[in-house]
Design a protein around this motif. Sequence first.
Motif, PDB file in Angstrom:
ATOM      1  N   GLY A 128       0.838  -1.198   0.000  1.00 13.95           N
ATOM      2  CA  GLY A 128       0.000   0.000   0.000  1.00 13.95           C
ATOM      3  C   GLY A 128       0.865   1.235   0.000  1.00 13.95           C
ATOM      4  N   ALA A 129       1.819   1.276  -0.927  1.00 11.43           N
ATOM      5  CA  ALA A 129       2.880   2.286  -0.887  1.00 11.43           C
ATOM      6  C   ALA A 129       2.475   3.648  -1.415  1.00 11.43           C
ATOM      7  N   SER A 130       1.347   3.736  -2.121  1.00 16.60           N
ATOM      8  CA  SER A 130       0.936   5.006  -2.728  1.00 16.60           C
ATOM      9  C   SER A 130       2.062   5.509  -3.637  1.00 16.60           C
ATOM     10  N   ALA A 131       2.665   6.662  -3.335  1.00 12.84           N
ATOM     11  CA  ALA A 131       3.766   7.181  -4.156  1.00 12.84           C
ATOM     12  C   ALA A 131       5.127   6.801  -3.602  1.00 12.84           C
ATOM     13  N   GLY A 132       5.153   6.051  -2.502  1.00 11.94           N
ATOM     14  CA  GLY A 132       6.415   5.532  -1.985  1.00 11.94           C
ATOM     15  C   GLY A 132       7.171   6.446  -1.044  1.00 11.94           C
ATOM     16  N   LEU A 133       6.538   7.473  -0.484  1.00 17.58           N
ATOM     17  CA  LEU A 133       7.268   8.430   0.338  1.00 17.58           C
ATOM     18  C   LEU A 133       7.715   7.860   1.677  1.00 17.58           C
ATOM     19  N   CYS A 134       7.088   6.770   2.138  1.00 11.86           N
ATOM     20  CA  CYS A 134       7.523   6.145   3.391  1.00 11.86           C
ATOM     21  C   CYS A 134       8.655   5.149   3.177  1.00 11.86           C
ATOM     22  N   LEU A 135       9.171   5.073   1.952  1.00  8.60           N
ATOM     23  CA  LEU A 135      10.271   4.173   1.652  1.00  8.60           C
ATOM     24  C   LEU A 135      11.640   4.833   1.843  1.00  8.60           C
ATOM     25  N   TYR A 136      11.662   6.055   2.396  1.00  9.40           N
ATOM     26  CA  TYR A 136      12.916   6.790   2.544  1.00  9.40           C
ATOM     27  C   TYR A 136      13.218   7.152   4.003  1.00  9.40           C
ATOM     28  N   PRO A 137      13.042   6.237   4.943  1.00  9.21           N
ATOM     29  CA  PRO A 137      13.298   6.592   6.345  1.00  9.21           C
ATOM     30  C   PRO A 137      14.759   6.944   6.612  1.00  9.21           C
ATOM     31  N   ASP A 138      15.650   6.502   5.748  1.00  8.50           N
ATOM     32  CA  ASP A 138      17.075   6.803   5.901  1.00  8.50           C
ATOM     33  C   ASP A 138      17.449   8.183   5.381  1.00  8.50           C
ATOM     34  N   ARG A 139      16.546   8.849   4.669  1.00 10.23           N
ATOM     35  CA  ARG A 139      16.868  10.126   4.036  1.00 10.23           C
ATOM     36  C   ARG A 139      16.313  11.331   4.799  1.00 10.23           C
ATOM     37  N   TYR A 140      15.362  11.113   5.689  1.00 13.21           N
ATOM     38  CA  TYR A 140      14.732  12.225   6.396  1.00 13.21           C
ATOM     39  C   TYR A 140      15.483  12.534   7.684  1.00 13.21           C
ATOM     40  N   GLY A 141      15.185  13.713   8.260  1.00 12.95           N
ATOM     41  CA  GLY A 141      15.683  14.058   9.572  1.00 12.95           C
ATOM     42  C   GLY A 141      14.592  13.845  10.611  1.00 12.95           C
ATOM     43  N   TYR A 142      14.977  13.627  11.868  1.00  8.84           N
ATOM     44  CA  TYR A 142      14.007  13.322  12.922  1.00  8.84           C
ATOM     45  C   TYR A 142      14.343  14.117  14.185  1.00  8.84           C
ATOM     46  N   ARG A 143      13.284  14.463  14.909  1.00  3.86           N
ATOM     47  CA  ARG A 143      13.441  15.147  16.182  1.00  3.86           C
ATOM     48  C   ARG A 143      12.533  14.469  17.202  1.00  3.86           C
ATOM     49  N   TYR A 144      13.158  13.784  18.175  1.00  3.88           N
ATOM     50  CA  TYR A 144      12.430  13.129  19.263  1.00  3.88           C
ATOM     51  C   TYR A 144      12.731  13.924  20.539  1.00  3.88           C
ATOM     52  N   GLY A 145      11.952  14.959  20.803  1.00  7.69           N
ATOM     53  CA  GLY A 145      12.259  15.834  21.925  1.00  7.69           C
ATOM     54  C   GLY A 145      13.581  16.532  21.675  1.00  7.69           C
ATOM     55  N   ASP A 146      14.583  16.284  22.557  1.00  9.03           N
ATOM     56  CA  ASP A 146      15.897  16.915  22.378  1.00  9.03           C
ATOM     57  C   ASP A 146      16.875  16.008  21.627  1.00  9.03           C
ATOM     58  N   ARG A 147      16.405  14.851  21.146  1.00  6.51           N
ATOM     59  CA  ARG A 147      17.260  13.935  20.381  1.00  6.51           C
ATOM     60  C   ARG A 147      16.997  14.115  18.885  1.00  6.51           C
TER      61      ARG A 147
END
Length: 313
Positions: free
Chosen positions: A117-136
């Motif tokens: 159920g990938a649609s356009a596939g935007l969730c296939l790039y978890p290694d390319r995005y930046g993340y902010r978990y509170g102060d981490r």
Amino acid sequence: MSTATRYADFATRYARYLSPEYERLALAVSRDRDLLALLDTLPPPKRQPNLLFGVVRFLGGPTDDPAAFRDYVLASWPAIEPEMRTRATQTNEPGRCATLLPLLSALPQPLALLEVGASAGLCLYPDRYGYRYGDRTVGSGSPVLDCTVTGLEPPARAPEVVWRAGLDLNPLDITDPADLAWLDALIWPEHQHRRERLRAAAEVAKAEPPLLVRGDLVDDLPALAARAPKDATLVVFHTAVLYLVPEPRRKAFIELVTALPGHWIANEDPGVISYGDLPDPPSGTMHMVLALDGEPFAWTLPHGQSMTAIPRR
């Protein structure tokens, strides 16, 4: 479930606290005999609120006022109906990668990702995005995805992905302006930050388009999984997909995916996959269950805003 109940349930379980506009709209539709009569001419899977509201937005209609929305739908039904019959709710929310990351980062690296159920596939790039978990912070890419975590440790690193592929009945082309406009129309009205990250994630996918295969989640999954590199850990995953799949096919998919090599990550409504006794979810709006290989891991909000650990049984 009647169409009226479906819209009332959407208002109270899904839209409340997240979209006051859609909450008002869904409640109004649930009480409107004329609109319900039109919706009931469609097959049950095509009557869902997100699909109706997305089509109206895609066509340029109003959703900010229930009375204006009602007038528009009644007057424009000949244009709305074919769109609802041919389109599907393919919300491609990259923010969900923030809830997938703790599991993906902990698996044996490198990974071969296969999204159902990938649609356009935007969730296939978890290694390319930046993340902010509170102060981490994790990673340095764009968009930066914010997620509140409770009861678990944020990941220390992004995963290493060497292969990515998606399976969908109607894969979308992120380079097609019409497909991008449909994804935009599916974002709830108040969520401007999600529109901004949709466009940022689209630029990531355009730079290296994923392998997207048109196919069925049962019939065509084994062949696509077989194309994954043998020296990578196969991870089949899906987020908010199985509620659209009839129960017999859903059961067949679960039997199939659990028999494949590698790992299975599901992020779905708690009523879609049976996990036995679950603790109560956090208060507020509807939460989804994030699970690894059939074992519940965390409660998550639908757009990746937060995750709360579920104690292991």
